[in-house]
Design a protein around this motif. Structure first.
Motif, PDB file in Angstrom:
ATOM      1  N   ALA A   9     -23.328  92.846   8.198  1.00 38.73           N
ATOM      2  CA  ALA A   9     -24.365  92.934   8.566  1.00 38.73           C
ATOM      3  C   ALA A   9     -25.895  93.156   8.600  1.00 38.73           C
ATOM      4  N   LEU A  10     -25.917  93.868   7.812  1.00 45.37           N
ATOM      5  CA  LEU A  10     -27.515  94.199   6.642  1.00 45.37           C
ATOM      6  C   LEU A  10     -27.619  93.263   5.986  1.00 45.37           C
ATOM      7  N   MET A  11     -26.712  92.657   5.010  1.00 49.42           N
ATOM      8  CA  MET A  11     -27.214  92.445   4.257  1.00 49.42           C
ATOM      9  C   MET A  11     -27.154  90.629   4.207  1.00 49.42           C
ATOM     10  N   ALA A  12     -26.737  89.774   5.230  1.00 51.00           N
ATOM     11  CA  ALA A  12     -26.476  88.540   5.538  1.00 51.00           C
ATOM     12  C   ALA A  12     -26.216  87.982   7.344  1.00 51.00           C
ATOM     13  N   PRO A  13     -27.318  88.683   7.618  1.00 48.87           N
ATOM     14  CA  PRO A  13     -27.315  88.438   9.509  1.00 48.87           C
ATOM     15  C   PRO A  13     -27.345  87.175  10.161  1.00 48.87           C
ATOM     16  N   ASN A  14     -27.675  86.361   9.345  1.00 47.70           N
ATOM     17  CA  ASN A  14     -27.758  84.454   9.662  1.00 47.70           C
ATOM     18  C   ASN A  14     -27.124  83.971   9.248  1.00 47.70           C
ATOM     19  N   THR A  15     -26.593  84.405   7.590  1.00 51.71           N
ATOM     20  CA  THR A  15     -25.273  83.565   7.109  1.00 51.71           C
ATOM     21  C   THR A  15     -24.535  82.777   7.232  1.00 51.71           C
ATOM     22  N   GLU A  16     -23.487  81.651   6.920  1.00 47.78           N
ATOM     23  CA  GLU A  16     -23.061  81.721   7.856  1.00 47.78           C
ATOM     24  C   GLU A  16     -21.570  82.244   7.367  1.00 47.78           C
ATOM     25  N   PRO A  17     -19.932  82.598   7.808  1.00 47.92           N
ATOM     26  CA  PRO A  17     -19.182  82.690   7.535  1.00 47.92           C
ATOM     27  C   PRO A  17     -18.345  82.898   6.073  1.00 47.92           C
ATOM     28  N   SER A  18     -18.241  84.005   5.762  1.00 49.09           N
ATOM     29  CA  SER A  18     -17.288  83.698   4.124  1.00 49.09           C
ATOM     30  C   SER A  18     -17.038  84.901   3.987  1.00 49.09           C
ATOM     31  N   GLY A  19     -15.692  84.768   2.837  1.00 51.51           N
ATOM     32  CA  GLY A  19     -15.041  85.532   2.444  1.00 51.51           C
ATOM     33  C   GLY A  19     -13.313  85.381   2.420  1.00 51.51           C
ATOM     34  N   VAL A  20     -12.655  86.498   2.858  1.00 56.47           N
ATOM     35  CA  VAL A  20     -11.217  86.046   2.584  1.00 56.47           C
ATOM     36  C   VAL A  20     -10.926  85.546   4.222  1.00 56.47           C
ATOM     37  N   LEU A  21      -9.947  84.235   4.616  1.00 58.92           N
ATOM     38  CA  LEU A  21      -9.829  84.863   6.486  1.00 58.92           C
ATOM     39  C   LEU A  21      -8.040  84.743   5.777  1.00 58.92           C
ATOM     40  N   ARG A  22      -7.634  85.617   6.632  1.00 57.52           N
ATOM     41  CA  ARG A  22      -6.000  86.115   6.058  1.00 57.52           C
ATOM     42  C   ARG A  22      -5.725  85.650   7.825  1.00 57.52           C
ATOM     43  N   LEU A  23      -4.549  84.878   7.704  1.00 56.63           N
ATOM     44  CA  LEU A  23      -3.683  84.024   8.438  1.00 56.63           C
ATOM     45  C   LEU A  23      -1.727  84.377   8.130  1.00 56.63           C
ATOM     46  N   ASN A  24      -1.609  84.415   9.659  1.00 55.15           N
ATOM     47  CA  ASN A  24       0.483  84.283   9.614  1.00 55.15           C
ATOM     48  C   ASN A  24       0.779  83.505  10.310  1.00 55.15           C
ATOM     49  N   ALA A  25       1.477  83.038  10.605  1.00 56.59           N
ATOM     50  CA  ALA A  25       1.877  82.070  11.174  1.00 56.59           C
ATOM     51  C   ALA A  25       3.896  81.287  11.580  1.00 56.59           C
ATOM     52  N   PRO A  26       4.276  81.369  12.194  1.00 49.35           N
ATOM     53  CA  PRO A  26       5.719  81.018  12.318  1.00 49.35           C
ATOM     54  C   PRO A  26       5.520  79.891  11.336  1.00 49.35           C
ATOM     55  N   VAL A  27       6.634  79.261  10.672  1.00 49.30           N
ATOM     56  CA  VAL A  27       6.673  78.485   9.852  1.00 49.30           C
ATOM     57  C   VAL A  27       6.230  76.895   9.823  1.00 49.30           C
ATOM     58  N   ALA A  28       6.653  76.543  11.045  1.00 47.35           N
ATOM     59  CA  ALA A  28       7.068  74.819  11.412  1.00 47.35           C
ATOM     60  C   ALA A  28       5.368  74.332  12.124  1.00 47.35           C
ATOM     61  N   PHE A  29       5.154  75.896  13.013  1.00 46.67           N
ATOM     62  CA  PHE A  29       3.320  75.553  13.727  1.00 46.67           C
ATOM     63  C   PHE A  29       2.531  75.757  12.100  1.00 46.67           C
ATOM     64  N   GLY A  30       2.877  76.498  11.422  1.00 47.52           N
ATOM     65  CA  GLY A  30       1.764  76.309  10.915  1.00 47.52           C
ATOM     66  C   GLY A  30       0.942  75.256  10.117  1.00 47.52           C
ATOM     67  N   GLN A  31       2.665  74.569   9.598  1.00 52.48           N
ATOM     68  CA  GLN A  31       2.481  73.862   9.017  1.00 52.48           C
ATOM     69  C   GLN A  31       2.039  72.556   9.491  1.00 52.48           C
ATOM     70  N   ARG A  32       2.984  72.274  10.555  1.00 52.39           N
ATOM     71  CA  ARG A  32       1.948  70.912  12.038  1.00 52.39           C
ATOM     72  C   ARG A  32       0.679  71.073  12.079  1.00 52.39           C
ATOM     73  N   GLN A  33       0.518  72.366  12.637  1.00 56.58           N
ATOM     74  CA  GLN A  33      -0.691  72.855  13.677  1.00 56.58           C
ATOM     75  C   GLN A  33      -1.823  72.948  12.845  1.00 56.58           C
ATOM     76  N   ILE A  34      -1.835  75.011  12.241  1.00 57.99           N
ATOM     77  CA  ILE A  34      -2.594  75.970  11.339  1.00 57.99           C
ATOM     78  C   ILE A  34      -3.275  74.745  10.192  1.00 57.99           C
ATOM     79  N   VAL A  35      -2.157  74.673   9.457  1.00 54.30           N
ATOM     80  CA  VAL A  35      -2.856  73.942   8.462  1.00 54.30           C
ATOM     81  C   VAL A  35      -4.233  72.568   8.232  1.00 54.30           C
ATOM     82  N   PRO A  36      -4.176  71.635   9.443  1.00 57.84           N
ATOM     83  CA  PRO A  36      -5.011  70.651   9.707  1.00 57.84           C
ATOM     84  C   PRO A  36      -6.364  71.875  10.359  1.00 57.84           C
ATOM     85  N   ILE A  37      -6.556  72.866  11.210  1.00 52.89           N
ATOM     86  CA  ILE A  37      -7.493  72.971  11.801  1.00 52.89           C
ATOM     87  C   ILE A  37      -8.468  74.018  10.915  1.00 52.89           C
TER      88      ILE A  37
END
Length: 312
Positions: A81-109
């Motif tokens: 909030a202090l250093m980059a109030p107007n910049t685009e999202p950055s950093g590491v996003l950690r996601l967890n999903a069931p295997v088939a749903f992740g492969q079929r839907q989350i990977v392309p999204i």
């Protein structure tokens, strides 16, 4: 207290691995181990039990991890909030999903999301076992079916709509079932997971309760993709959610049957939910991904539009 040591401690606790933590921070495993030992000496407490293949938190380590994780999250939020109030999202996003749903839907999204925001890196953990998002340090978790009580925020993403389908070759050889009772004469390929072997339930719009029907077949598997491939080769019928076989239904390589009946693999209707901690919503990466996710899935999920495509 060394802030780097706390960040290393948090990653070791989340991953249960010195090696994974060393890889994450681009450091030697010996350096990570030494930093943890120094932290334990400074605190006068053993934080981890060391095993041959993994490390696990001691009771004192678990209490410390809960506090440290929240402090680091608040620090990252304040810094962003202090250093980059107007910049685009950055950093590491950690996601967890069931295997088939992740492969079929989350990977392309996720692919489209990262093209839109190239400063985002992602860690996608796919497992059909229930994980603790808080303990694992997961930003966003996808869950299918009933939800346990939790302090996490749960948003409904989409309904689970099941379809019974088979390849045209199979239906030509073995005939098309016209009622659920007919399934006893067909080769039904069944998913077999932690909940046991899949059962098939059917009901019509005028029925208040679904009934289970006896089904059996030549192949059981704990891997949904393998069953889909077998069905595509004409081995038998499958019952799967539309998010898994929408492409095959749209292309006609699998054809739906018994469309007059609603079908499920357990009594009652189930949904797909997105889970996240309320405080994580204030991070730009999480709020941006949720906006992107719901924008791409839409009010009528794209995986439920196959029927319109086949009619056009």
């Amino acid at each position: 207290m060394d802030l780097n040591a706390l960040r290393i401690f948090e990653r070791v606790a989340a991953t249960g691995s010195f090696t994974a933590t060393a890889r994450h921070f681009h450091r030697a495993v010996s350096s990570v181990s030494r930093q943890i030992a120094t932290l334990e000496a400074a605190l006068g407490q053993q934080l981890f039990y060391r095993h041959t293949r993994a490390v696990t938190l001691t009771e004192a380590g678990w209490r410390y991890y809960q506090e440290v994780r929240e402090i680091l999250e608040r620090l990252d939020l304040a810094t962003e909030a202090l250093m980059a109030p107007n910049t685009e999202p950055s950093g590491v996003l950690r996601l967890n999903a069931p295997v088939a749903f992740g492969q079929r839907q989350i990977v392309p999204i996720l692919h489209h999301f990262q093209r839109r925001y190239p400063a985002i890196k992602a860690e996608l953990m796919l497992t059909d076992q229930l994980t603790d998002p808080v303990r694992e340090g997961i930003d966003i978790t996808f869950r299918v079916g009933a939800l346990a009580d939790s302090t996490l925020v749960a948003r409904r993403l989409a309904p689970m709509n099941y379809v019974v389908a088979a390849a045209p070759d199979y239906l030509q050889r073995c005939g098309t079932p016209t009622r659920p009772d007919d399934l006893s004469q067909h080769d039904c390929l069944l998913y077999q997971g932690e909940m046991g072997r899949q059962r098939w339930y059917f009901n019509t719009a005028d029925q208040s309760q679904a009934c289970t029907y006896k089904v059996d077949g030549s192949l059981y598997s704990n891997d949904a993709e393998s069953l889909v491939r077998a069905a595509l080769m004409g081995q038998g019928l499958v019952m799967f959610p539309t998010w898994l076989i929408a492409d095959e239904l749209a292309s006609g390589t699998l054809l739906p049957v018994l469309e007059a009946w609603e079908c499920e693999v357990m009594p009652g209707r189930r949904d797909i939910h997105v889970l996240y901690a309320q405080r994580r919503l204030h991070t730009r990466k999480v709020s941006a991904f949720l906006d992107h996710l719901f924008e791409m899935v839409g009010p009528t999920p794209h995986w439920d539009r196959w029927r319109k495509l086949t009619l056009d």
